[in-house]
Design a protein around this motif. Structure first.
Motif, PDB file in Angstrom:
ATOM      1  N   UNK A  33       0.822  -1.205   0.000  1.00 14.78           N
ATOM      2  CA  UNK A  33       0.000   0.000   0.000  1.00 14.78           C
ATOM      3  C   UNK A  33       0.859   1.260   0.000  1.00 14.78           C
ATOM      4  N   UNK A  34       1.938   1.233   0.775  1.00 10.76           N
ATOM      5  CA  UNK A  34       2.851   2.384   0.778  1.00 10.76           C
ATOM      6  C   UNK A  34       3.489   2.568  -0.598  1.00 10.76           C
ATOM      7  N   UNK A  35       3.918   1.458  -1.201  1.00  7.09           N
ATOM      8  CA  UNK A  35       4.525   1.539  -2.533  1.00  7.09           C
ATOM      9  C   UNK A  35       3.508   1.981  -3.581  1.00  7.09           C
ATOM     10  N   UNK A  79       0.599  10.282  -4.505  1.00  7.45           N
ATOM     11  CA  UNK A  79       0.543  11.504  -3.696  1.00  7.45           C
ATOM     12  C   UNK A  79       1.418  11.297  -2.471  1.00  7.45           C
ATOM     13  N   UNK A  80       2.441  12.117  -2.348  1.00  6.26           N
ATOM     14  CA  UNK A  80       3.378  11.965  -1.238  1.00  6.26           C
ATOM     15  C   UNK A  80       2.754  12.350   0.099  1.00  6.26           C
ATOM     16  N   UNK A  81       1.804  13.281   0.094  1.00 13.24           N
ATOM     17  CA  UNK A  81       1.180  13.702   1.348  1.00 13.24           C
ATOM     18  C   UNK A  81       0.362  12.556   1.942  1.00 13.24           C
ATOM     19  N   UNK A  82      -0.458  11.934   1.110  1.00 12.34           N
ATOM     20  CA  UNK A  82      -1.259  10.796   1.590  1.00 12.34           C
ATOM     21  C   UNK A  82      -0.344   9.651   2.013  1.00 12.34           C
ATOM     22  N   UNK A 141       1.189  10.386   5.378  1.00 11.52           N
ATOM     23  CA  UNK A 141       0.188  10.250   6.432  1.00 11.52           C
ATOM     24  C   UNK A 141      -0.043   8.777   6.778  1.00 11.52           C
ATOM     25  N   UNK A 142      -0.160   7.955   5.754  1.00 12.53           N
ATOM     26  CA  UNK A 142      -0.348   6.514   5.988  1.00 12.53           C
ATOM     27  C   UNK A 142       0.874   5.914   6.672  1.00 12.53           C
ATOM     28  N   UNK A 143       2.070   6.335   6.256  1.00  9.18           N
ATOM     29  CA  UNK A 143       3.296   5.826   6.875  1.00  9.18           C
ATOM     30  C   UNK A 143       3.346   6.200   8.352  1.00  9.18           C
ATOM     31  N   UNK A 144       2.949   7.428   8.686  1.00 12.29           N
ATOM     32  CA  UNK A 144       2.966   7.851  10.084  1.00 12.29           C
ATOM     33  C   UNK A 144       2.017   7.006  10.929  1.00 12.29           C
TER      34      UNK A 144
END
Length: 267
Positions: free
Chosen positions: A155-157, A163-166, A169-172
């Motif tokens: 999902x991160x990949x 979108x780097x912002x989304x 946020x998901x990574x955090x």
């Protein structure tokens, strides 16, 4: 055996819903592994239009440029397909455990004579211990958790090129969840009365005990001294904390049995 069956029922429900969610993502992501027919057609039309002013005859190849998927899309699909495979494998293993548990309960309860039932139960229980049935049951949630980790990595990949912002946020959020997961995994190792644990807790306990066994050499065999045995030892060992727990338990018992709700202090 009955508790194993209940655990497998809950695991099957989660595995089914999770596999359906992965499939929904794969339906969209696998398209990036093949060339888009509309893009190929537009490239052929543009080549033909470019050749018209020159009066040249252009032979259009079916696919003039070899298609190569991006590394991001390739990695994302690999992670998600592996996640789906592990999720389905855990569901299949859960159905096997349910069948084995059903056969065990049937074999131990079908005979009317209590003496024979007791002997059959003891015989089959010996088989459960010899062939490591509990280890098999504990490994099934581990497969499902590993499948979830692969899906989150994919999902991160998947989100990073979009979108780097989304994605950040998901990574955090996932980092916070990972810290909580690791904490819950290791807490029972150092605090045996902790009710929290994950499927990796027993594995981490064995690794930790093995390291201490070979570095100190005076501890029990790590394959025999399980986390459950350590919990029981901590509960019954003669220590001041045990006496305080016994006193507290007696006070609670006396309070629950008293009519007026008043008891005398224990000295």
């Amino acid at each position: 055996a009955s508790s194993w069956k209940g655990d497998m029922d809950a695991l099957l429900i989660f595995a089914g819903l999770f596999s359906a969610s992965i499939t929904a993502f794969l339906i969209e992501s696998y398209k990036s592994l093949t060339p888009d027919p509309d893009v190929v057609l537009l490239n052929q039309i543009s080549l033909q239009l470019a050749a018209i002013p020159n009066g040249t005859r252009l032979t259009v190849q079916p696919n003039p440029v070899p298609f190569e998927p991006s590394f991001s899309s390739l990695l994302c699909n690999v992670l998600w397909f592996l996640s789906l495979a592990f999720s389905l494998a855990s569901a299949l293993a859960a159905t096997f455990v349910e069948q084995w548990t059903r056969n065990y309960l049937t074999a131990t309860q079908k005979h009317p004579a209590p003496k024979i039932r007791a002997r059959v139960r003891a015989y089959l229980h010996q088989g459960l211990q010899k062939f490591g049935m509990s280890t098999v049951v504990e490994s099934i949630p581990t497969l499902l958790h590993f499948s979830l980790f692969l899906f989150l990595a994919g999902l991160i990949e998947f989100l990073y090129p979009i979108n780097s912002v989304i994605c950040n946020l998901v990574v955090a959020i996932l980092v916070i969840c990972a810290v909580l997961y690791i904490t819950v995994t290791f807490l029972p190792i150092f605090y045996h009365h902790c009710p929290f644990r994950t499927p990796l807790t027993h594995l981490c306990w064995r690794v930790w005990r093995t390291v201490r066994y070979y570095t100190r050499g005076c501890l029990e065999n790590p394959t025999l001294f399980t986390l459950s045995a350590a919990r029981e030892l901590s509960a019954v060992a003669r220590r001041p904390a045990r006496d305080a727990r016994d006193k507290e338990a007696l006070c609670r018992t006396a309070e629950s049995l008293s009519d007026g709700g008043q008891t005398r202090s224990f000295h």
